[in-house]
Design an enzyme around this catalytic site. Structure first.
Site, short mmCIF file in Angstrom:
data_model
loop_
_atom_site.label_atom_id
_atom_site.label_comp_id
_atom_site.label_asym_id
_atom_site.label_seq_id
_atom_site.Cartn_x
_atom_site.Cartn_y
_atom_site.Cartn_z
N CYS A 92 60.45 52.21 -32.91
CA CYS A 92 61.63 52.92 -32.43
C CYS A 92 61.64 52.67 -30.93
CB CYS A 92 61.49 54.41 -32.74
SG CYS A 92 62.77 55.42 -31.99
N CYS A 146 58.28 58.62 -14.01
CA CYS A 146 59.61 58.26 -14.51
C CYS A 146 60.66 59.17 -13.85
CB CYS A 146 59.64 58.40 -16.03
SG CYS A 146 58.20 57.65 -16.82
N ARG A 191 70.40 55.17 -32.68
CA ARG A 191 70.40 56.64 -32.60
C ARG A 191 71.13 57.15 -31.36
NH1 ARG A 191 65.08 58.20 -33.03
NH2 ARG A 191 65.36 57.98 -35.26
N CYS A 199 59.42 63.82 -35.39
CA CYS A 199 58.95 62.99 -34.27
C CYS A 199 58.21 63.85 -33.25
CB CYS A 199 60.16 62.30 -33.64
SG CYS A 199 59.72 61.28 -32.24
N CYS A 226 52.70 65.23 -16.65
CA CYS A 226 52.45 63.83 -16.98
C CYS A 226 52.16 63.04 -15.70
CB CYS A 226 53.68 63.24 -17.69
SG CYS A 226 53.42 61.54 -18.21
N CYS A 247 62.53 62.04 -15.74
CA CYS A 247 61.83 62.91 -16.70
C CYS A 247 61.40 64.27 -16.16
CB CYS A 247 60.60 62.18 -17.25
SG CYS A 247 59.84 63.12 -18.60
N CYS A 307 56.86 60.18 -37.00
CA CYS A 307 57.08 59.37 -35.80
C CYS A 307 56.32 60.03 -34.66
CB CYS A 307 58.58 59.33 -35.49
SG CYS A 307 58.95 58.47 -33.95
#
Ligand code: SAM
Ligand code: DTB
Ligand code: SF4
Length: 352
Positions: A197, A66, A269, A106, A62, A69, A137
């Site tokens: 979400c 972040c 959640r 998801c 990616c 991550c 999702c």
């Protein structure tokens, strides 16, 4: 400080201040949990938990940085990269998720945003999963209005896009996009008519005020997110946060309770981090108002508790899995019975 809110109220407020949120966090633990339980019981069946299954449809490499991550291309975490999964393979995984009793599927992609060339496949995935009778999702990174509209039209129910932390702490964690970019995507998702979400991660070295700030941003949105994932940081080797200091478990539980009070009608959640939580810790988060989990052995790339451990815990706590409105009790009950039976059989052969 006197809170203006009567205990257990159901009114949805969009004007939370840092002082008020801090006053909730400062309550004695039992008082806070009691108040959260009151709110929870007025809005939900307290013994029901919604279950979603996650699948990484495009893994690693990616371009975003972040710091938490494992999928960021900026860090070496030893993760095996995978291109966009074939639609039929995704549908196979979705069928399996349904068989284990999951109600929402998801699909996550390690993208800054989806590329035009990928959209036709992604839209096919939404349609196919929906046809299986599961809620859909996706979490694909940033969306402009046109892509949000295409996803909504294909039948996507929820879009996951986390604010992750407070606006003040945000650029200590991510530099390749801004907090405002996140808000813009959420605005496009709302405009398209999909459900939101959105939540965050705790245990990244943020202050208590940052945790207040995250919850205030979520609760004070013009319409609160229908689903609020609260992740405990999974410390992955090779990421800049691999040695982040542990957050006190009681502060994690307090954050769930405060989220429940501030967002009375949202599903909160209990997300990443369950693998390292004891059953008792998870039980306390359910007491504090968490009423949704990710179910299945894998999150996107990191481990999650095995389904039989979750089913056993639910049984010990008298928790039922939330049904889809359109799904008959028998259909989902049968799926859960099949899973339990298969696990008993596996155990039998393993022990034989
Ligand atoms: N790339 C998309 C994005 O960032 O929106 C979607 C996938 S991304 C992995 C989805 C969310 O997973 C992140 O926003 C973050 O909240 C959560 N996440 C990622 N790594 C995590 C970790 N190590 N611990 C806890 N949560 C994590
Ligand atoms: C969310 O808030 N947590 C999920 C989901 N939304 C996409 C992702 C957790 C990822 C944990 C790290 C991993 O497995 O790669
Ligand atoms: Fe990419 Fe999402 Fe991971 Fe950030 S959280 S590096 S955007 S996959």
């Amino acid at each position: 400080m006197q809170l203006s809110m009567p205990q257990g109220q159901t009114e949805i407020r969009h004007d939370w201040t840092n002082e008020e949120v801090q006053a909730l966090f400062d309550l004695p633990f039992n008082d806070l949990l009691f108040q959260a339980q009151l709110v929870h019981r007025q809005n939900f069946d307290p013994n029901e938990v919604q279950v979603s299954t996650l699948l990484s449809i495009k893994t690693g490499a990616c371009p975003e940085d972040c710091k938490y991550c494992p999928q960021s291309g900026h860090y070496n975490t030893g993760l095996e990269k995978e291109r966009l999964m074939q639609v039929e393979k995704v549908l196979e995984k979705a069928r399996k998720a349904k068989e284990t009793g999951s109600t929402r599927f998801c699909m996550g992609a390690a993208w800054k945003h989806p590329a035009d060339k990928d959209m036709p496949y992604v839209l096919e995935m939404v349609k196919g999963v929906k046809e299986l009778g599961l809620e859909t999702c996706m979490t694909l990174g940033m969306l402009d209005q046109s892509k949000a509209d295409q996803l909504a039209e294909a039948g996507l129910d929820y879009y996951n896009h986390n604010l992750d932390t407070s606006p003040e702490f945000y650029d200590k964690i991510i530099t390749t996009r801004t907090f405002q970019d996140r808000l813009d995507t959420l605005h496009h998702v709302r405009e398209s008519g999909m459900k939101i979400c959105s939540g965050g991660i705790l245990g990244m070295g943020e202050t208590a005020t940052d945790r207040n700030g995250l919850l205030i941003q979520l609760a004070n949105m013009p319409k609160q997110p229908e689903s609020v994932p609260i992740n405990m940081l999974v410390k992955v080797e090779g990421t800049p946060l691999e040695n982040a200091e542990d957050l006190d478990n009681l502060d994690f539980i307090r954050t769930i309770a405060v989220a429940r009070i501030m967002m009375p009608k949202s599903h909160v959640r209990l997300s990443a981090g369950r693998e390292s939580m004891s059953d008792e810790m998870q039980a306390m988060t359910f007491m504090a108002g968490a009423n949704s989990i990710f179910y299945g052995e894998c999150l996107l790339t990191t481990p999650n508790p095995e389904t039989h451990r979750d089913l056993k815990l639910f049984k010990r706590l008298g928790i039922n899995m939330e049904q889809r409105i359109s799904e008959s009790d028998e259909t989902q009950e049968q799926a859960i019975m099949n899973t339990l039976q298969k696990q008993q059989d596996d155990q039998f052969y393993y022990e034989a």
